[in-house]
Design a protein around this motif. Structure first.
Motif, PDB file in Angstrom:
ATOM      1  N   UNK A   1       0.778  -1.281   0.067  1.00 44.06           N
ATOM      2  CA  UNK A   1       0.122   0.093   0.127  1.00 44.06           C
ATOM      3  C   UNK A   1       0.944   1.214  -0.073  1.00 44.06           C
ATOM      4  N   UNK A   2       2.293   1.299   0.350  1.00 46.96           N
ATOM      5  CA  UNK A   2       3.066   2.396   0.312  1.00 46.96           C
ATOM      6  C   UNK A   2       3.293   2.822  -0.983  1.00 46.96           C
ATOM      7  N   UNK A   3       3.002   1.945  -1.987  1.00 45.95           N
ATOM      8  CA  UNK A   3       3.051   2.286  -3.835  1.00 45.95           C
ATOM      9  C   UNK A   3       4.640   2.361  -3.903  1.00 45.95           C
ATOM     10  N   UNK A   4       5.456   1.923  -3.204  1.00 46.50           N
ATOM     11  CA  UNK A   4       7.038   2.039  -3.385  1.00 46.50           C
ATOM     12  C   UNK A   4       7.234   0.933  -4.442  1.00 46.50           C
ATOM     13  N   UNK A   5       7.728   1.295  -5.673  1.00 42.90           N
ATOM     14  CA  UNK A   5       7.962   0.108  -6.432  1.00 42.90           C
ATOM     15  C   UNK A   5       9.097  -0.521  -6.131  1.00 42.90           C
ATOM     16  N   UNK A   6       8.794  -2.130  -6.188  1.00 45.41           N
ATOM     17  CA  UNK A   6       9.846  -3.227  -5.545  1.00 45.41           C
ATOM     18  C   UNK A   6       9.865  -3.105  -4.007  1.00 45.41           C
ATOM     19  N   UNK A   7       8.769  -2.595  -3.359  1.00 45.54           N
ATOM     20  CA  UNK A   7       8.948  -2.446  -1.751  1.00 45.54           C
ATOM     21  C   UNK A   7       9.522  -3.977  -1.286  1.00 45.54           C
ATOM     22  N   UNK A   8      10.597  -4.039  -0.539  1.00 45.92           N
ATOM     23  CA  UNK A   8      11.141  -5.272  -0.247  1.00 45.92           C
ATOM     24  C   UNK A   8      10.471  -6.209   0.952  1.00 45.92           C
ATOM     25  N   UNK A   9       9.576  -5.236   1.642  1.00 47.60           N
ATOM     26  CA  UNK A   9       8.872  -5.997   2.720  1.00 47.60           C
ATOM     27  C   UNK A   9       7.320  -5.357   2.569  1.00 47.60           C
ATOM     28  N   UNK A  10       6.574  -5.995   1.695  1.00 44.35           N
ATOM     29  CA  UNK A  10       5.140  -5.335   1.626  1.00 44.35           C
ATOM     30  C   UNK A  10       4.154  -5.772   2.764  1.00 44.35           C
ATOM     31  N   UNK A  11       3.765  -4.418   3.469  1.00 41.05           N
ATOM     32  CA  UNK A  11       2.820  -4.617   4.470  1.00 41.05           C
ATOM     33  C   UNK A  11       3.295  -4.786   5.827  1.00 41.05           C
ATOM     34  N   UNK A  12       4.586  -4.848   5.715  1.00 40.26           N
ATOM     35  CA  UNK A  12       5.495  -5.123   7.001  1.00 40.26           C
ATOM     36  C   UNK A  12       6.274  -4.129   7.583  1.00 40.26           C
TER      37      UNK A  12
END
Length: 232
Positions: free
Chosen positions: A55-66
């Motif tokens: 949900x942070x919309x960061x491309x390639x977020x290494x820890x989605x939702x965490x």
């Protein structure tokens, strides 16, 4: 819990909202989060899975939702039920993190070692809140070391749960001052959840007593190689 029931009733009177990513009823979810808040665990909003992304919309977020939503999560973390309700009203799907090193620390181990350690702690009569992070990790909540009078006896917290470094520390992690962990209930990108195995109403055990059991369990299950655990 009388306070918990009051806030749950308040929540139920609000307009119906979308079902959170955990799949739990909103009132049930609020009640579970209130259990942690009323136990004294300071919480702050975190990102949540949004389809296959974060949900942070960061491309390639290494820890989605965490990870926390705000860089100011340490000052934001609160045990105020009204603040928790406000955050959930703003984003019903939000996960939450709890700031460690204040009311509690968290010892974080691979699930195989966690299951073994939990059996042994039960045999020893050592209680305390325990959460499962999907099928991968166990979180053992303990009393905190806080800030000893002698600062030489205190370790700084280089945030071991920073998403970019998680894979570098697969063994035992000690979350203390300056660190955080997800607090149940929370949704994970693979569809699993962070859930309580033992609830936050349990008394926090001594960290070093739990550490002894966890260290042995990690060694026996091959979860620790040399110094592959980090105080965070």
């Amino acid at each position: 819990m009388e306070a918990s029931s009051r806030w749950t009733a308040w929540w139920q009177r609000r307009e119906q909202r979308a079902r959170p990513a955990t799949g739990l009823d909103a009132a049930v979810r609020l009640d579970l989060l209130l259990g942690a808040v009323l136990a004294g665990f300071p919480v702050a909003p975190a990102a949540h899975p949004a389809g296959h992304r974060c949900s942070c919309d960061r491309v390639g977020c290494p820890a989605p939702g965490q990870h926390p939503v705000s860089f100011a999560w340490q000052s934001q973390a609160s045990t105020d039920p009204e603040q928790l309700s406000h955050w959930l009203a703003r984003d019903p799907q939000a996960n939450f993190v709890t700031a460690t090193g204040r009311a509690h620390d968290v010892l974080d181990v691979p699930a195989e070692a966690g299951r073994l350690a939990l059996e042994r702690l039960d045999e020893l009569g050592v209680g305390g809140p325990v959460a499962a992070v999907g099928e991968d990790r166990y979180l053992f909540f303990t009393a905190t070391r806080g800030t000893p009078a002698d600062e030489d006896e205190w370790w700084p917290s280089v945030l071991d749960s920073t998403p970019d470094t998680m894979s570098d520390h697969p063994g035992l992690r000690w979350h203390c001052r300056g660190s955080y962990t997800l607090v149940p209930p929370a949704a994970l990108p693979d569809g699993s959840q962070v859930r309580w195995l033992r609830g936050p109403e349990q008394q926090l055990p001594d960290a070093l007593r739990v550490l002894d059991v966890l260290t042995d369990a990690c060694t026996e299950t091959g979860a620790v190689a040399e110094e592959q655990w980090l105080i965070g």
